[in-house]
Design an enzyme around this catalytic site. Structure first.
Site, short mmCIF file in Angstrom:
data_model
loop_
_atom_site.label_atom_id
_atom_site.label_comp_id
_atom_site.label_asym_id
_atom_site.label_seq_id
_atom_site.Cartn_x
_atom_site.Cartn_y
_atom_site.Cartn_z
N ASP A 93 40.42 50.22 49.88
CA ASP A 93 39.82 50.69 48.80
C ASP A 93 38.89 51.80 49.28
O ASP A 93 38.49 51.80 50.52
CB ASP A 93 38.85 49.56 47.79
CG ASP A 93 38.62 50.24 46.52
OD1 ASP A 93 37.91 49.42 45.82
OD2 ASP A 93 38.78 51.55 46.21
N ASP A 268 44.73 42.89 43.30
CA ASP A 268 43.95 42.27 44.19
C ASP A 268 42.78 41.66 43.78
O ASP A 268 42.22 41.98 42.41
CB ASP A 268 43.48 43.37 45.41
CG ASP A 268 42.07 44.02 44.72
OD1 ASP A 268 42.41 45.13 43.81
OD2 ASP A 268 41.06 43.51 44.81
N CYS A 306 52.58 22.30 45.55
CA CYS A 306 52.41 23.37 46.49
C CYS A 306 52.92 23.03 47.87
O CYS A 306 52.94 21.75 48.44
CB CYS A 306 50.86 23.44 46.75
SG CYS A 306 50.28 24.68 47.70
N CYS A 308 51.59 24.24 50.68
CA CYS A 308 50.65 24.83 51.84
C CYS A 308 50.27 23.78 52.81
O CYS A 308 50.24 22.53 52.29
CB CYS A 308 49.35 25.54 51.17
SG CYS A 308 48.05 24.18 50.88
N CYS A 311 48.07 21.03 51.43
CA CYS A 311 48.68 20.17 50.54
C CYS A 311 49.79 19.22 51.13
O CYS A 311 50.09 18.03 50.83
CB CYS A 311 49.33 20.84 49.25
SG CYS A 311 48.25 21.50 48.29
N HIS A 337 44.71 27.20 50.75
CA HIS A 337 45.76 26.68 49.52
C HIS A 337 45.57 27.79 48.47
O HIS A 337 46.47 28.02 47.43
CB HIS A 337 45.10 25.35 48.95
CG HIS A 337 45.67 25.09 47.46
ND1 HIS A 337 47.00 24.60 47.29
CD2 HIS A 337 45.08 25.22 46.52
CE1 HIS A 337 47.01 24.40 46.08
NE2 HIS A 337 45.74 24.78 45.24
C1 LIG Z 1 36.08 39.59 39.00
O1 LIG Z 1 35.74 39.90 40.23
C2 LIG Z 1 34.55 40.59 40.42
O2 LIG Z 1 34.78 42.09 40.11
C3 LIG Z 1 35.36 42.84 41.06
C4 LIG Z 1 36.74 43.03 40.92
N1 LIG Z 1 36.73 44.04 39.98
C5 LIG Z 1 36.99 45.44 40.47
N2 LIG Z 1 36.96 46.49 39.50
C6 LIG Z 1 37.24 47.73 40.12
C7 LIG Z 1 37.34 48.97 39.98
C8 LIG Z 1 37.27 50.10 40.76
C9 LIG Z 1 37.40 51.23 40.85
O3 LIG Z 1 37.44 51.63 39.48
N3 LIG Z 1 37.45 52.11 41.73
C10 LIG Z 1 37.78 51.48 42.81
N4 LIG Z 1 37.83 52.55 44.17
N5 LIG Z 1 37.86 50.62 43.18
C11 LIG Z 1 37.55 49.37 42.37
C12 LIG Z 1 37.60 48.14 42.65
C13 LIG Z 1 37.42 47.05 41.59
N6 LIG Z 1 37.17 45.65 41.73
C14 LIG Z 1 35.22 41.90 42.48
O4 LIG Z 1 35.01 42.51 43.50
C15 LIG Z 1 34.23 40.48 42.00
O5 LIG Z 1 33.10 41.19 42.12
ZN LIG Z 2 48.27 23.95 48.61
#
Ligand SMILES: CO[C@@H]1O[C@H](CNc2nc3cc4c(=O)[nH]c(N)nc4cc3[nH]2)[C@@H](O)[C@H]1O
Ligand SMILES: [Zn+2]
Length: 374
Positions: A93, A268, A306, A308, A311, A337
């Protein structure tokens, strides 16, 4: 080797697609879940573990690795692949999100974003060019443009101006890394907040620039699951059908299955790794917390479905003991897991799309996850 960036769709089931994305470090079968390895490690696992659970590609983070140990040091020591002994693809990222969510005291100008390190408070400037150079130093196979991820609830006018800046920054990132350069890919990131018309504008502007893939950013930032799905349902179909679509930061098993159903190919999320560390485990019968007393003398495997190591080898009673004793092995087995659960789900997804059975698979997971708040 097939040219990196080549995306072949092998099967479709509704809007869901099963395909392959070629990278400089091998082929990624999609839909794919990417374990998060922010600081050049998927917390508590080594590369052998990641191979064992069949992780295809992992995530690194520009902001964190620039701060520590430094992207130029990583470059000198072989890039992330040499440094972390990971021989498969890496996606990084750009730091866009981390700077807005982690660093303090930020200022955004046409030039870039200035911010203070969350480690020592030192001042830094990320320009689009710098964000690309850092990812080049990390040896990233799939780089992300520097963007502004606006906070949930940002009002319309600011969001409209911000997406225009993100588009100009995206063009500068593409100039910094011309298409095809040493087999590394660059994805654009759609912004536009929770306004459908702005999402359309952001997507249309980015599609004027030749990216090998498109991410949908600005979601999973605190909105409700319904709002996320609403914007996703609007945005995913606008993006090119023949390029991979990456939904950043998502999500729960059902978020991912619903994303696949809307045509998303890459995901991710920190959930499986973060939840592992607080004892929350994903299983074929829903989510459980291993610290519950009911597991104290339970000699059965965590999840009979599972495959893994945790498990296959240990009982729920042992996993609970490790967690209650705060033993390091608890993190490692729980993480193994949870990630295997996500990765195995994606293997089932790819298989099901190939057989036109995706909706049946999604219904099976929904039955297990509906009642537990996912
Ligand atoms: C649900 O978990 C929480 O929420 C975060 C995941 N949510 C999330 N939205 C995102 C949006 C962007 C974006 O607009 N631009 C770039 N460059 N990277 C992004 C990365 C992102 N990650 C976890 O890190 C955790 O804190
Ligand atoms: Zn497992």
């Amino acid at each position: 080797m097939t040219r990196p960036g080549t995306f072949n769709i092998l099967a479709r089931d509704g809007a869901a697609r099963h395909g392959t994305l070629e990278t400089a470090h091998g082929t990624v079968r999609t839909p794919v879940f990417m374990p998060v390895g922010t600081q050049a490690t998927v917390k508590s696992l080594d590369p052998r573990d990641l191979h064992d659970i069949r992780a295809q590609i992992v995530l690194g983070n520009t902001y964190h690795l620039y701060m520590r140990p430094g992207d130029e040091l990583v470059a000198r020591l072989g890039g992330l692949h040499g440094f972390a002994a990971w021989d498969r693809p890496v996606l990084t990222d750009s730091g866009g999100y981390q700077v807005f969510s982690l660093a303090g005291l930020r200022e955004i100008t046409e030039t870039g974003v200035t911010f203070r390190s969350h480690i020592d408070g030192s001042p830094h400037l990320f320009t689009p060019e710098k964000a690309v150079q850092i990812q080049q130093n990390l040896g990233s196979d799939i780089m992300m443009v520097l963007d502004e991820c606006v906070a949930y609830g940002t009002e319309y006018d600011y969001t409209a101006k911000s997406l225009e800046l993100t588009t100009r920054w995206a063009a500068r990132c593409r100039d910094e890394h011309p298409i095809g350069q040493n087999g590394r890919l660059l994805f654009g990131i759609v912004q536009g907040g929770f306004y459908e018309d702005l999402r359309t504008i952001s997507a249309q502007q980015l599609m004027e620039i030749p990216f090998e893939g498109f991410a949908i950013g600005g979601l999973s930032v605190g909105e409700s699951p319904d709002e996320m799905r609403r914007l996703l349902a609007h945005t995913a179909p606008i993006l090119p059908d023949d390029k991979p679509r990456y939904l950043m930061g998502v999500g729960t098993p059902m978020d991912i299955l619903d994303g696949v159903a809307l045509g998303v190919d890459m995901f991710d999320c920190v959930l499986p790794t973060r939840n592992a560390r607080n004892g929350t485990l994903f299983t074929s019968f829903g989510k459980i917390n291993i610290k519950q007393a009911r597991f104290k003398e339970d000699d059965s495997p965590l999840d009979p479905e599972c495959d893994c190591y945790a498990c296959r080898t240990f009982s729920r009673a042992y996993l609970r003991h490790l967690y209650m004793a705060r033993e390091l092995l608890s993190y490692r087995l729980n993480t193994l897991h949870n990630l295997r659960f996500y990765l195995k789900m994606m293997e089932e997804v790819r298989e099901a799309i190939g057989q036109g059975a995706f909706e049946a698979l999604r219904a099976r997971y929904r039955a297990a996850y509906e009642q537990s708040e996912q």
